[in-house]
Design a protein around this motif. Structure first.
Motif, mmCIF file in Angstrom:
data_model
loop_
_atom_site.group_PDB
_atom_site.id
_atom_site.type_symbol
_atom_site.label_atom_id
_atom_site.label_comp_id
_atom_site.label_asym_id
_atom_site.label_seq_id
_atom_site.Cartn_x
_atom_site.Cartn_y
_atom_site.Cartn_z
ATOM 1 N N GLY A 1 6.422 3.711 -3.582
ATOM 2 C CA GLY A 1 7.257 2.714 -2.925
ATOM 3 C C GLY A 1 8.277 3.328 -1.988
ATOM 4 N N ILE A 2 9.059 2.474 -1.355
ATOM 5 C CA ILE A 2 9.972 2.883 -0.295
ATOM 6 C C ILE A 2 11.006 3.908 -0.762
ATOM 7 C CG2 ILE A 2 11.625 0.986 -0.622
ATOM 8 C CD1 ILE A 2 10.510 2.344 2.784
ATOM 9 N N ALA A 3 11.411 3.867 -2.021
ATOM 10 C CA ALA A 3 12.419 4.802 -2.509
ATOM 11 C C ALA A 3 11.813 6.102 -3.036
ATOM 12 C CB ALA A 3 13.266 4.142 -3.599
ATOM 13 N N GLY A 4 10.487 6.161 -3.081
ATOM 14 C CA GLY A 4 9.821 7.337 -3.635
ATOM 15 C C GLY A 4 9.541 8.387 -2.582
ATOM 16 N N PRO A 5 8.871 9.455 -2.989
ATOM 17 C CA PRO A 5 8.545 10.537 -2.050
ATOM 18 C C PRO A 5 7.638 10.057 -0.911
ATOM 19 C CG PRO A 5 7.491 10.902 -4.188
ATOM 20 C CD PRO A 5 8.354 9.693 -4.328
ATOM 21 N N ILE A 6 7.754 10.732 0.224
ATOM 22 C CA ILE A 6 6.971 10.390 1.412
ATOM 23 C C ILE A 6 6.098 11.579 1.786
ATOM 24 C CG2 ILE A 6 8.888 11.063 2.930
ATOM 25 C CD1 ILE A 6 7.889 8.829 4.870
ATOM 26 N N HIS A 7 4.835 11.301 2.070
ATOM 27 C CA HIS A 7 3.876 12.368 2.363
ATOM 28 C C HIS A 7 3.209 12.118 3.714
ATOM 29 C CE1 HIS A 7 4.552 13.453 -1.773
ATOM 30 N NE2 HIS A 7 4.163 12.250 -2.149
ATOM 31 N N HIS A 8 3.344 13.090 4.620
ATOM 32 C CA HIS A 8 2.702 12.978 5.937
ATOM 33 C C HIS A 8 1.205 13.181 5.761
ATOM 34 C CE1 HIS A 8 1.598 14.202 10.100
ATOM 35 N NE2 HIS A 8 2.497 13.285 10.400
ATOM 36 N N LEU A 9 0.430 12.308 6.398
ATOM 37 C CA LEU A 9 -1.026 12.376 6.304
ATOM 38 C C LEU A 9 -1.613 12.998 7.563
ATOM 39 C CD1 LEU A 9 -1.507 8.767 4.905
ATOM 40 C CD2 LEU A 9 -1.369 10.908 3.592
ATOM 41 N N ALA A 10 -1.340 12.385 8.701
ATOM 42 C CA ALA A 10 -1.873 12.853 9.980
ATOM 43 C C ALA A 10 -1.136 12.124 11.090
ATOM 44 C CB ALA A 10 -3.376 12.582 10.076
ATOM 45 N N ALA A 11 -1.322 12.602 12.303
ATOM 46 C CA ALA A 11 -0.766 11.955 13.483
ATOM 47 C C ALA A 11 -1.902 11.659 14.451
ATOM 48 C CB ALA A 11 0.284 12.840 14.140
ATOM 49 N N ILE A 12 -1.757 10.561 15.190
ATOM 50 C CA ILE A 12 -2.763 10.167 16.188
ATOM 51 C C ILE A 12 -2.097 10.227 17.552
ATOM 52 C CG2 ILE A 12 -4.287 8.338 17.016
ATOM 53 C CD1 ILE A 12 -3.340 8.079 13.472
ATOM 54 N N SER B 1 0.803 -1.229 0.000
ATOM 55 C CA SER B 1 0.000 0.000 0.000
ATOM 56 C C SER B 1 0.833 1.275 0.000
ATOM 57 C CB SER B 1 -0.906 0.020 1.232
ATOM 58 O OG SER B 1 -0.115 0.167 2.411
ATOM 59 N N GLY B 2 2.091 1.174 0.420
ATOM 60 C CA GLY B 2 2.927 2.367 0.563
ATOM 61 C C GLY B 2 2.727 3.074 1.889
ATOM 62 N N ALA B 3 1.903 2.507 2.774
ATOM 63 C CA ALA B 3 1.660 3.113 4.091
ATOM 64 C C ALA B 3 2.901 2.959 4.966
ATOM 65 C CB ALA B 3 0.453 2.457 4.753
ATOM 66 N N GLN B 4 3.137 3.953 5.789
ATOM 67 C CA GLN B 4 4.287 3.935 6.702
ATOM 68 C C GLN B 4 3.906 4.665 7.976
ATOM 69 O OE1 GLN B 4 8.052 4.993 4.939
ATOM 70 N NE2 GLN B 4 8.865 5.788 6.860
ATOM 71 N N TRP B 5 4.445 4.213 9.113
ATOM 72 C CA TRP B 5 4.198 4.922 10.373
ATOM 73 C C TRP B 5 5.337 4.705 11.349
ATOM 74 C CZ3 TRP B 5 3.970 2.499 15.125
ATOM 75 C CH2 TRP B 5 3.681 1.136 15.143
ATOM 76 N N ASP C 1 8.692 16.001 5.194
ATOM 77 C CA ASP C 1 8.179 15.153 4.117
ATOM 78 C C ASP C 1 8.246 15.875 2.777
ATOM 79 O OD1 ASP C 1 6.149 17.015 4.714
ATOM 80 O OD2 ASP C 1 4.577 15.629 4.109
ATOM 81 N N ASP C 2 7.824 15.185 1.738
ATOM 82 C CA ASP C 2 7.729 15.770 0.400
ATOM 83 C C ASP C 2 6.347 16.403 0.300
ATOM 84 O OD1 ASP C 2 10.279 14.806 -0.875
ATOM 85 O OD2 ASP C 2 9.418 12.889 -0.235
ATOM 86 N N GLU D 1 -1.105 13.742 26.776
ATOM 87 C CA GLU D 1 -0.573 13.002 25.628
ATOM 88 C C GLU D 1 0.816 12.459 25.924
ATOM 89 O OE1 GLU D 1 -1.594 14.385 21.670
ATOM 90 O OE2 GLU D 1 0.520 14.198 21.123
ATOM 91 N N HIS D 2 0.975 11.156 25.729
ATOM 92 C CA HIS D 2 2.279 10.511 25.867
ATOM 93 C C HIS D 2 3.102 10.720 24.602
ATOM 94 C CE1 HIS D 2 5.140 7.113 25.578
ATOM 95 N NE2 HIS D 2 5.208 7.223 26.901
ATOM 96 N N GLY D 3 2.456 10.552 23.450
ATOM 97 C CA GLY D 3 3.132 10.682 22.164
ATOM 98 C C GLY D 3 2.143 10.470 21.048
ATOM 99 N N HIS D 4 2.661 10.230 19.856
ATOM 100 C CA HIS D 4 1.756 10.105 18.718
ATOM 101 C C HIS D 4 2.346 9.227 17.617
ATOM 102 C CE1 HIS D 4 3.611 14.107 19.246
ATOM 103 N NE2 HIS D 4 4.199 13.799 18.126
ATOM 104 N N PHE D 5 1.418 8.657 16.862
ATOM 105 C CA PHE D 5 1.738 7.855 15.690
ATOM 106 C C PHE D 5 1.713 8.788 14.483
ATOM 107 C CE2 PHE D 5 -0.110 4.941 18.725
ATOM 108 C CZ PHE D 5 0.627 3.769 18.577
ATOM 109 N N HIS D 6 2.854 8.973 13.832
ATOM 110 C CA HIS D 6 2.920 9.755 12.597
ATOM 111 C C HIS D 6 2.685 8.799 11.435
ATOM 112 C CE1 HIS D 6 4.128 13.800 13.758
ATOM 113 N NE2 HIS D 6 4.938 13.275 14.662
ATOM 114 N N CYS D 7 1.717 9.116 10.591
ATOM 115 C CA CYS D 7 1.329 8.236 9.490
ATOM 116 C C CYS D 7 1.586 8.907 8.145
ATOM 117 C CB CYS D 7 -0.137 7.859 9.624
ATOM 118 S SG CYS D 7 -0.489 6.992 11.187
ATOM 119 N N PHE D 8 2.151 8.144 7.234
ATOM 120 C CA PHE D 8 2.592 8.646 5.929
ATOM 121 C C PHE D 8 2.100 7.715 4.825
ATOM 122 C CE2 PHE D 8 5.724 9.545 9.172
ATOM 123 C CZ PHE D 8 6.179 10.830 8.914
ATOM 124 N N LEU D 9 2.261 8.192 3.590
ATOM 125 C CA LEU D 9 2.068 7.318 2.438
ATOM 126 C C LEU D 9 3.193 7.589 1.447
ATOM 127 C CD1 LEU D 9 -0.306 5.217 1.708
ATOM 128 C CD2 LEU D 9 -0.472 6.678 -0.283
#
Length: 195
Positions: free
Chosen positions: A82-93, A53-57, A114-115, A70-78
């Motif tokens: 693929g892994i060598a391509g640009p990375i885009h931050h979506l949101a954090a939880i 899917s290209g999802a990353q966190w 991010d890109d 808040e203890h911390g957060h999950f940063h979620c990207f797409l």
């Protein structure tokens, strides 16, 4: 609420309930292989990436502030290419020390480096966040995926608000709005009253 959103909310509850049966939560599962928790470090080490899917966190926490829930957060990207391509931050939880969801938020570009993509291009990527990997925990990965499905409309609004905030922001002269360290969180949704 649509059937898909209702199913996603049921899946969030299911993942949390199964973890709780074992005395665990999304944080204890995320830290399962860590010898300790250090502020700013990524957990799990090396992040989690789904090549299909290209999802990353990753999860990280900041230095504790007195009175902060808040203890911390999950940063979620797409990574659509693929892994060598640009990375885009979506949101954090953001979660508390027991893994309870507190908020979903977006950040300025300097925070994650991010890109950059504007909201029109980012919102469709957020709908593609689907993490189906066994580590660090299949339940944590499914929990994050379900959050993106359950709050799809809210996340789209947060991403659009991110762009409105940045467009209206007046940084110091010589600094671009996306590089202004005085602006970190660009939009947020508090979840306490929603679940």
């Amino acid at each position: 609420m649509t059937d898909a959103k209702a199913r996603a909310r049921d899946e969030i509850a299911f993942c949390e309930a199964i973890l709780a049966k074992g005395g665990q939560n999304v944080l204890t599962e995320t830290f399962r292989d860590a010898s300790g928790v250090t502020v700013w470090d990524h957990y799990p080490q090396g992040d989690v990436f789904d090549p299909a899917s290209g999802a990353q966190w990753f999860y990280h926490c900041h230095p504790a502030e007195e009175g902060a829930a808040e203890h911390g957060h999950f940063h979620c990207f797409l990574r659509p290419d693929g892994i060598a391509g640009p990375i885009h931050h979506l949101a954090a939880i953001g979660v508390d020390a027991y893994g309870k969801r507190l908020r979903i938020f977006t950040v300025n570009q300097w925070v994650v480096g991010d890109d950059w993509l504007d909201a029109e291009a980012t919102i469709p990527l957020a709908r593609r966040f689907d993490m189906q990997m066994p580590r660090p925990s299949y339940l944590v990965n499914r929990w994050l995926t379900a959050i993106f499905a359950a709050y799809e409309d809210e996340i789209a609004r947060l991403i659009a608000e991110r762009d409105r905030v940045l467009a209206a922001h007046v940084p110091p002269q010589g600094i671009a709005a996306r590089e202004d360290r005085a602006l970190e969180v660009t939009s947020e949704l508090l979840l306490a009253e929603l679940h």
